[in-house]
Scaffold this active site. Structure first.
Site, PDB file in Angstrom:
ATOM      1  N   GLU A 118      10.073  -3.123  -5.188  1.00  0.00           N
ATOM      2  CA  GLU A 118      10.566  -1.935  -5.466  1.00  0.00           C
ATOM      3  C   GLU A 118      12.114  -2.101  -5.498  1.00  0.00           C
ATOM      4  O   GLU A 118      12.866  -2.705  -4.666  1.00  0.00           O
ATOM      5  CB  GLU A 118      10.384  -1.077  -4.108  1.00  0.00           C
ATOM      6  CG  GLU A 118      11.250   0.262  -4.086  1.00  0.00           C
ATOM      7  CD  GLU A 118      11.328   1.255  -2.813  1.00  0.00           C
ATOM      8  OE1 GLU A 118      12.456   1.386  -2.419  1.00  0.00           O
ATOM      9  OE2 GLU A 118      10.441   0.742  -1.957  1.00  0.00           O
TER      10      GLU A 118
ATOM     11  N   LYS B   9       6.128   8.459   2.893  1.00  0.00           N
ATOM     12  CA  LYS B   9       7.158   7.205   3.550  1.00  0.00           C
ATOM     13  C   LYS B   9       7.554   8.034   4.744  1.00  0.00           C
ATOM     14  O   LYS B   9       8.552   8.704   4.526  1.00  0.00           O
ATOM     15  CB  LYS B   9       7.771   6.832   2.388  1.00  0.00           C
ATOM     16  CG  LYS B   9       8.731   5.543   3.198  1.00  0.00           C
ATOM     17  CD  LYS B   9       9.508   4.793   2.081  1.00  0.00           C
ATOM     18  CE  LYS B   9      10.490   5.754   1.355  1.00  0.00           C
ATOM     19  NZ  LYS B   9      11.333   4.978   0.392  1.00  0.00           N
TER      20      LYS B   9
END
Length: 220
Positions: free
Chosen positions: A43, A131
């Site tokens: 990421e 998340k």
């Protein structure tokens, strides 16, 4: 790489290394080190200079690497990341416009949440994962464990304060995957170009996730 393939890979690997560094060169080094350590996911946060260009380069050079965009704060940025070839979008908080955009564009989206209300809103908007961020600072493993029963169909990712000491506990508590930054990609390893250090940490975290999942499979 289809949306389903990206989702399956995130679930299979169970780790999302977050690259938050100060230069494109550092980011490239970190991404390659993590990949060599056996984690085919990275990421790249939008705080990295030239992040979208870097995403495009990584996608082209490493077709087997799942390359995501992190710290996506608005739809314009989300669109730029999608155009660059990003395989998933993730944000530190819940922006329903970004989630709706990602759903329409058929790209994996992982909004940040903290409260049960945000989990409900994200799930209703059809986010692929949610998340919990920052996880450790709001109760960590115990908080995730408390959220699991009312949301059995939500795929949770724990991020923020996840380390070697608590990674297994997050898996036991029901995390589908873990988002890890400096504990997997130490700033000193980047500065000293110590690839072996990051490779070793990548292997350790993979081992922790796989072992915890094996234990869960035995006890259930």
């Amino acid at each position: 790489m289809t949306k389903e393939e990206v989702r399956a890979k995130i679930v299979e690997v169970g780790l999302i290394p977050a690259v938050r560094v100060s230069s494109p060169e550092d980011a490239w080094f970190a991404a390659e080190a993590v990949s060599r350590g056996g984690i085919p996911i990275v990421e790249l946060t939008m705080t990295v200079p030239k992040a979208t260009e870097l995403i495009a380069h990584l996608v082209k050079k490493h077709p087997d690497l799942v390359v995501g965009a992190g710290t996506v704060l608005d739809v314009a940025t989300a669109r730029a990341c999608l155009d660059a070839g990003a395989h998933f979008l993730t944000s530190p908080g819940l922006d329903l416009e970004i989630v709706e955009f990602a759903v329409k564009q058929s790209i994996i989206v992982i909004p940040g949440v903290l409260t049960p209300s945000e989990v409900m809103a994200a799930a209703k908007a059809k986010a692929d994962f949610v998340k919990i961020f920052p996880s450790a600072q709001v109760g960590g493993v115990a908080y995730l464990r408390a959220l699991r029963p009312p949301f059995p169909n939500v795929s949770f990712i724990a991020a923020g304060g996840v380390n070697q000491q608590n990674a297994s506990e997050y898996i036991f508590a029901g995390a589908a995957a873990l988002g890890i930054g400096a504990d997997l990609i130490p700033p000193r390893a980047i500065q000293g170009r110590e690839q072996g250090w990051i490779v070793e940490l990548a292997r350790r975290f993979s081992h922790l996730v796989n072992n915890a999942r094996s234990e869960l499979a035995i006890t259930h």
